[in-house]
Write a protein that holds these residues in place. Sequence first.
Motif, short mmCIF file in Angstrom:
data_model
loop_
_atom_site.label_atom_id
_atom_site.label_comp_id
_atom_site.label_asym_id
_atom_site.label_seq_id
_atom_site.Cartn_x
_atom_site.Cartn_y
_atom_site.Cartn_z
N GLY A 171 22.62 8.23 -14.73
CA GLY A 171 21.54 9.20 -14.81
C GLY A 171 21.53 9.93 -16.13
N ALA A 172 22.69 10.34 -16.60
CA ALA A 172 22.78 11.04 -17.89
C ALA A 172 22.38 10.10 -19.03
N TYR A 173 22.82 8.85 -18.95
CA TYR A 173 22.48 7.87 -19.99
C TYR A 173 20.97 7.62 -20.02
N ALA A 230 22.81 12.63 -9.90
CA ALA A 230 21.79 11.67 -10.36
C ALA A 230 20.43 11.98 -9.74
N LEU A 231 20.44 12.39 -8.47
CA LEU A 231 19.18 12.72 -7.78
C LEU A 231 18.51 13.94 -8.42
N LEU A 243 23.32 8.14 -0.75
CA LEU A 243 23.36 9.29 0.14
C LEU A 243 23.00 8.91 1.58
N LEU A 244 22.18 7.89 1.75
CA LEU A 244 21.81 7.42 3.08
C LEU A 244 22.78 6.37 3.62
N GLU A 245 23.91 6.20 2.93
CA GLU A 245 24.97 5.29 3.35
C GLU A 245 24.49 3.85 3.48
N VAL A 293 16.47 7.45 -8.85
CA VAL A 293 16.36 8.27 -7.64
C VAL A 293 16.57 7.41 -6.39
N ARG A 294 15.96 6.24 -6.39
CA ARG A 294 16.09 5.34 -5.23
C ARG A 294 17.54 4.91 -5.03
N GLU A 295 18.25 4.62 -6.12
CA GLU A 295 19.65 4.21 -6.03
C GLU A 295 20.52 5.36 -5.52
#
Length: 317
Positions: free
Chosen positions: A151-153, A88-89, A208-210, A201-203
């Motif tokens: 992300g794809a959607y 997604a990122l 990733l930042l747990e 991107v934020r989500e």
Amino acid sequence: MGHDHDHGLGNVQHEQPLWWALALTGGFLIAELIGAWLTNSLALLSDAAHMATDTLALAIAVTAVRLSRRPPDAKRTFGYARLEAIGALINGGLLFLVGAYIFWEAVGRFRQPPQVATTGMLVIAAIGLAVNLIAMRLLKAGSGESLNMKGAYLEVWSDMLGSIAVIIGAGLIWATGWSVIDPILAVLIGLWVLPRTWSLVREAMHVLLEGVPNGMDLAEVREAMQAVAGVSSIHDLHVWSLSSSKPAMAAHVVVDADVVDSASVRIALAEILEKKFAIDHVTLQMETTSCAGPNCGEASGEGSGAAEADAHHGHAH
């Protein structure tokens, strides 16, 4: 607490529509790129650029789905679930790059609007709209369950809007002869898509930042745990996301002094965490002495003064 070995069934269900959407967008991409070149339309090129990122995004999504089904191993004990956030990122980054290119190109076209072949622009955009609507239909079900699918959607959704804008633009240019409408529409598409791209991107970064899973209140989790009979206090409580749909938790639990069987308290905690918060990957360290170290409640659990340590793990794949 038992083990449920459903290794990524949801991912298997999501993979087939991703393949169909990839075939549709990839097949149409070539036609749209040729059409943008022949008609000299920036709006159509913008739509083709989005279609290109759709194709790449769907390829990344398929790869992420397949890899995320790999079981945990000695080097990656949580498996590959985080690949959906990474996919997604990457997709979000691609959309930002495309948006920057379109804005840059639009500046030049505002100064000297070129002639646009509206008939070809209209036909190609109409076919692109049909492709996007089919792809959106294929991806919609999984978009609410997986960050990767979301992300794809979003990629396909933004391209669908681009196709509509191109169709409207072709009609307006044909009726008025104002070629400047073409770059205006391209900019409007970008302004609509970029904020939603930033949200994606934020989500992904949050996972990733747990970060604490979206919609979950850490204070509410602590309160529910402390309400369980036999629990004296909770410290070193951590809740994070293995993926957008897989929360995990770890905590130190201090039991009351008169508790003889801490295992029963542990089981009660695990049950309420699963039923109330859908957290089924739980690690609890049971202790009989209150935390006395300088780092209590922080990232480190050192100095807890535990007279008894009993870890419980619950897993659902």
